[in-house]
Write an enzyme that holds these catalytic residues in place. Structure first.
Site, short mmCIF file in Angstrom:
data_model
loop_
_atom_site.label_atom_id
_atom_site.label_comp_id
_atom_site.label_asym_id
_atom_site.label_seq_id
_atom_site.Cartn_x
_atom_site.Cartn_y
_atom_site.Cartn_z
N GLY A 179 0.69 -119.81 31.00
CA GLY A 179 1.38 -120.66 30.04
C GLY A 179 0.52 -121.11 28.87
CG MET B 159 -0.37 -109.59 40.49
SD MET B 159 1.13 -110.32 39.82
CE MET B 159 0.46 -111.16 38.38
CG ASP C 296 -4.30 -116.70 34.35
OD1 ASP C 296 -3.39 -116.48 33.52
OD2 ASP C 296 -4.62 -115.88 35.24
CG HIS D 147 -6.91 -112.09 32.66
ND1 HIS D 147 -7.84 -112.85 33.35
CD2 HIS D 147 -5.75 -112.22 33.34
CE1 HIS D 147 -7.26 -113.42 34.39
NE2 HIS D 147 -5.98 -113.05 34.42
CG MET E 222 -3.61 -113.19 41.53
SD MET E 222 -2.47 -113.35 40.13
CE MET E 222 -3.11 -112.05 39.09
CG PHE F 265 6.33 -113.51 38.39
CD1 PHE F 265 6.86 -112.22 38.40
CD2 PHE F 265 6.31 -114.24 39.56
CE1 PHE F 265 7.39 -111.69 39.57
CE2 PHE F 265 6.82 -113.71 40.74
CZ PHE F 265 7.37 -112.44 40.75
CG ASP G 229 -3.09 -111.02 35.48
OD1 ASP G 229 -3.82 -111.91 35.97
OD2 ASP G 229 -2.62 -111.10 34.33
C1 DX5 Z 1 -0.17 -114.95 36.45
C2 DX5 Z 1 -1.31 -114.19 35.82
C3 DX5 Z 1 -1.54 -114.49 34.41
C4 DX5 Z 1 -0.40 -114.14 33.49
C5 DX5 Z 1 -0.48 -115.03 32.31
O1 DX5 Z 1 -0.24 -114.82 37.82
O2 DX5 Z 1 -2.51 -114.47 36.51
O3 DX5 Z 1 -2.76 -113.91 33.94
O4 DX5 Z 1 -0.45 -112.81 33.04
O5 DX5 Z 1 0.66 -114.82 31.54
P1 DX5 Z 1 1.21 -115.96 30.58
O6 DX5 Z 1 0.14 -116.20 29.57
O7 DX5 Z 1 2.44 -115.35 30.03
O8 DX5 Z 1 1.48 -117.17 31.42
ZN ZN Z 2 -4.40 -113.82 35.62
#
Ligand code: DX5
Ligand code: ZN
Length: 222
Positions: A176, A38, A174, A34, A69, A144, A36
């Protein structure tokens, strides 16, 4: 029937200065990586521009699940498919023409995902159901890693599972996801799990992925 559970570790919390070796130590246990992306506009954080993301995607030994994102995502999303992502997810809140962008992702050869921030209801996105290969229900505010799982999102996951019905659409969560939360999400109907800090803060990231998979499979619907 093979389980439909997929674990897609996020490299957001990996050591980005040694990304090749970070990915290498989890690749065998992961279904997809995955990524991310941003832009510091749609979310208050920056990770990769298209060129550096492309380099990661091209070098990745397994398929990449790009989570975009970024603002004005309509133009750039198909480019992520063209560069080789297996799945490209756009945010409903960031996309001007959701139908056209989902279609363009598929035409460029990737699975098309549609993500919803915690404040966006699935009813707002249900009309796109025949154009998506995956819904992503955010279980934190995007931006984050390492945030607390929002339990209240499970109602949205249950509704999304009901709306999906018998269709072959993945339901990803996605934010936590950890050994403490994955069963709750799987019980609600999620079958694709992003895990960032749970994996990369573990002493043994590969065995953490296996543990998460076993936990999700123990309560999975299929
Ligand atoms: C947050 C991201 C997630 C993040 C998940 O905006 O989209 O993919 O990396 O990280 P954890 O698993 O630590 O919440
Ligand atoms: Zn993500």
């Amino acid at each position: 029937m093979a389980s439909s559970i997929r674990i897609t570790p996020s490299i957001l919390n990996a050591d980005l200065t040694h990304l090749d070796s970070e990915i290498a130590r989890i690749a065998e246990q992961s279904d997809l990586i995955h990524l991310d992306v941003m832009d510091n506009i749609f979310v208050p954080n920056f990770t990769f521009d298209f060129d550096s993301a492309s380099a990661i995607i091209k070098a990745c030994p397994i398929g990449v699940d790009a989570h975009l994102m970024v603002a004005d995502v309509d133009q750039i999303a198909p480019a992520y498919a063209e560069v080789g992502c297996e799945s490209v997810t756009i945010h409903a809140e960031a996309t001007k023409d959701i139908s056209a962008t989902l279609r363009a992702i598929r035409q460029a050869g990737a699975r098309a995902g549609l993500a919803l921030k915690p404040g966006t209801s699935i009813e707002d996105a249900a009309g796109f159901i025949d154009q998506v290969d995956m819904f992503l229900i955010m279980t934190v505010e995007p931006g984050f890693g390492g945030q607390k799982f929002i339990h209240e999102m499970m109602e949205k996951v249950r509704k999304t599972r009901a709306i999906i019905g018998g269709r072959d659409i993945w339901l990803q969560v996605d934010g936590g996801i950890s050994p403490e939360t994955i069963c709750e999400a799987a019980q609600a109907g999620a079958n694709v799990f992003v895990a960032g800090s749970a994996v990369f803060r573990a002493d043994d990231p590969a065995s953490m992925i296996s543990s998460l998979r076993t936990l999700a499979q123990s309560v999975a619907h299929d």
